[in-house]
Design an enzyme around this catalytic site. Structure first.
Site, mmCIF file in Angstrom:
data_model
loop_
_atom_site.group_PDB
_atom_site.id
_atom_site.type_symbol
_atom_site.label_atom_id
_atom_site.label_comp_id
_atom_site.label_asym_id
_atom_site.label_seq_id
_atom_site.Cartn_x
_atom_site.Cartn_y
_atom_site.Cartn_z
ATOM 1 N N TYR A 186 -15.273 17.083 5.381
ATOM 2 C CA TYR A 186 -15.735 18.409 5.805
ATOM 3 C C TYR A 186 -14.591 19.224 6.393
ATOM 4 O O TYR A 186 -13.821 18.743 7.225
ATOM 5 C CB TYR A 186 -16.853 18.309 6.849
ATOM 6 C CG TYR A 186 -17.211 19.648 7.449
ATOM 7 C CD1 TYR A 186 -17.904 20.596 6.702
ATOM 8 C CD2 TYR A 186 -16.802 20.000 8.738
ATOM 9 C CE1 TYR A 186 -18.213 21.852 7.221
ATOM 10 C CE2 TYR A 186 -17.090 21.239 9.268
ATOM 11 C CZ TYR A 186 -17.795 22.167 8.505
ATOM 12 O OH TYR A 186 -18.073 23.397 9.023
ATOM 13 N N GLY B 253 -20.230 25.132 7.295
ATOM 14 C CA GLY B 253 -21.615 25.372 7.680
ATOM 15 C C GLY B 253 -22.564 24.884 6.611
ATOM 16 O O GLY B 253 -22.501 23.739 6.157
ATOM 17 N N HIS C 213 -14.743 35.489 8.696
ATOM 18 C CA HIS C 213 -15.263 35.243 10.049
ATOM 19 C C HIS C 213 -14.735 36.241 11.082
ATOM 20 O O HIS C 213 -15.220 36.260 12.217
ATOM 21 C CB HIS C 213 -14.926 33.817 10.486
ATOM 22 C CG HIS C 213 -15.784 32.772 9.825
ATOM 23 N ND1 HIS C 213 -16.020 32.752 8.485
ATOM 24 C CD2 HIS C 213 -16.454 31.702 10.345
ATOM 25 C CE1 HIS C 213 -16.796 31.718 8.186
ATOM 26 N NE2 HIS C 213 -17.078 31.074 9.296
ATOM 27 N N ASN D 235 -12.529 26.963 15.352
ATOM 28 C CA ASN D 235 -13.682 26.163 15.751
ATOM 29 C C ASN D 235 -13.455 25.636 17.164
ATOM 30 O O ASN D 235 -12.967 24.530 17.360
ATOM 31 C CB ASN D 235 -13.860 25.006 14.756
ATOM 32 C CG ASN D 235 -15.296 24.537 14.685
ATOM 33 O OD1 ASN D 235 -15.676 23.608 15.375
ATOM 34 N ND2 ASN D 235 -16.079 25.173 13.852
#
Length: 498
Positions: free
Chosen positions: A52, A59, A82, A194
């Protein structure tokens, strides 16, 4: 020079970085950890393992595999898509804090980013290249995605930066310095955005300002005590030891130090048997706010040194785990708690202002501290303004953390709203500082009526200092200017080490 290691940064060091513009350097061992983590990412990509955020979508798109030739495009699209922050930008100081805190988190060596990128972030901090970061648009999980994307844009030579208080395009930021734009490799975009650094950075600035304000509220309250011929007995040490809260004991002790030698402070029974709660309970009320500050300090110093992105890389790349360290709940709670602690400092200050100006409560001072009661209004509307600010604080103090709205097609079905809480805490602090500035103005005038020559030596020194900022009120004037000058003067203490 402050060395960032990824695990040892303190709030006092952040004070020096933010308010004193102290430079940073990167710990050698931390850079080795960063390189080992990056080697792991490169190996995963080369081996075509599906992990991932490295070679998948994000997401709800986490089950979409990305071809090796597209991993750079994946990161670029991530940052651009984003970067949808909304509204006014964070203050430049908060932007600086975001850069430093994101850098410190990456130095822990769990994120898989290249050394080149962390060194560029350090360059940004030391050369005051501060991104323009919109303050709204974050849910506080998966971290502060939108705000941190605006930070990442600057690395790419996009977005905007601050220049002497003005916003300028960042397109030439690296060319002007003879450097290339960063081209993000696998996982690096996700590693940059993140995390919880927007809410935490605003939280750090909030804490430093609130701590300063809490100390200032004590000498301001002590000056009000002198204006109202308050009773010192309520601050006796044995009272506070009997209850046992260390913060309460400490406030009472500092209050006695401020009032030491005063001829205006009275003894129990001299003028009255008891003072009102806003005077008598200063150690209990202010002490409880110090308990809040201590809690917030503990949480911030943990979060400042935390790995808050996803996934994290462990055991030399053998273990790559998706988790939820980006969730801002701890800071959301801390900021909501901070709002209460600071709002109460303002609430009790406003009650002391009322006692200073109300002729039924101020022990013989002129009504509204007016030079000519009736002809001149004096401090009448100053109390109105303070009441307005504390009322506004009560609405801002509603906890942001009790709300949650699902996002990413319900994959991210609980979020913290911690960045909203942090922003609202900042506004409460600004309001509280102005309330305390109003109390200061009134207390300066009250002690002048009582006789400054009778003041405690330490408070007289404060009186002399503040009279350079706010002259004696001999006639009604535009008090807005006085409040702002005093508030600015109080703010200046934030940069001084405690």
């Amino acid at each position: 020079m402050i060395t960032l290691t990824g695990s040892t940064l303190t709030l006092e060091e952040m004070r020096r970085i933010l308010f004193q513009q102290e430079e940073i350097q990167l710990d050698t061992e931390a850079l080795k950890r960063v390189q080992k983590s990056r080697d792991s990412v490169d190996r995963i990509v080369a081996n075509k393992e599906t992990i991932y955020g490295i070679n998948t979508g994000f997401g709800k798109f986490s089950d979409v595999s990305i071809d090796e030739k597209d991993v750079r495009a994946l990161q670029l699209h991530l940052i651009r898509s984003h970067a949808c922050g909304i509204g006014d930008a964070f203050p430049e100081m908060v932007s600086r804090a975001i850069v430093v805190l994101r850098l410190n988190a990456l130095l822990k060596g769990f994120s898989g980013i290249r050394v080149e990128v962390v060194e560029r972030l350090a360059f940004m901090a030391n050369h005051h290249i501060h991104p323009v970061i919109p303050s709204q648009g974050s849910l506080g999980a998966s971290g502060d995605l939108a705000p941190l994307s605006h930070l990442a844009l600057v690395l790419l030579g996009e977005g905007a930066i601050w220049n002497e208080g003005q916003k300028i395009d960042a397109s030439n930021v690296w060319k002007d310095r003879g450097m290339d734009n960063i081209v993000l490799e696998a996982k690096e975009g996700l590693a940059l955005i993140n995390g919880t650094q927007a809410m935490t950075a605003q939280g750090v600035v909030n804490y430093l300002e609130a701590e300063t304000l809490a100390y200032q509220s004590e000498w301001i309250a002590a000056m009000t005590m002198e204006s109202l011929r308050g009773i010192r007995d309520a601050f006796r040490e044995e009272i506070h030891i009997a209850r046992g809260y260390q913060e309460q004991i400490a406030v009472a002790s500092r209050m006695l130090e401020w009032m030491d030698g005063s001829q205006l402070i009275s003894a129990q029974g001299e003028h009255r048997v008891q003072d009102a709660y806003s005077l008598r309970c200063i150690p209990q009320i202010h002490g409880a706010s110090w308990q809040v500050l201590n809690y917030v300090k503990e949480k911030l110093e943990i979060e400042m040194n935390a790995a808050t992105d996803n996934p994290l890389i462990f055991e030399d790349g053998e273990v790559v785990v998706s988790g939820g360290n980006f969730h801002g709940q701890p800071i959301a709670f801390a900021m909501d708690f901070l709002k209460l602690g600071v709002a109460e400092l303002a609430n009790v200050s406003e009650r002391r202002i009322e006692r200073l100006v109300n002729p039924q409560l101020n022990d013989g001072l002129p009504a509204f501290l007016s030079p000519e009661p009736g002809l001149q209004s004096g401090a009448m509307i100053l109390q109105y303004a303070a009441a307005s600010l504390v009322s506004e604080n009560k609405t801002l103090a509603h906890p942001a953390s009790v709300d949650s709205i699902p996002s990413s097609a319900n994959q991210e079905d609980h979020v913290s709203m911690g960045t909203i809480g942090s922003r609202h805490a900042a506004q409460i602090i600004q309001n509280a500082r102005r309330v305390l500035a109003i109390e200061t103005l009134c207390a300066l005038q009250g002690t002048e009526y009582r006789g400054v020559e009778k003041m405690a030596p330490k408070l007289r020194a404060k009186w002399d200092e503040l009279r350079k900022v706010c002259p004696s009120v001999v006639e009604d004037r535009i008090f807005h200017h006085d409040v702002e000058r005093i508030a600015d003067h109080l703010y200046e203490d934030t940069g001084k080490s405690k």
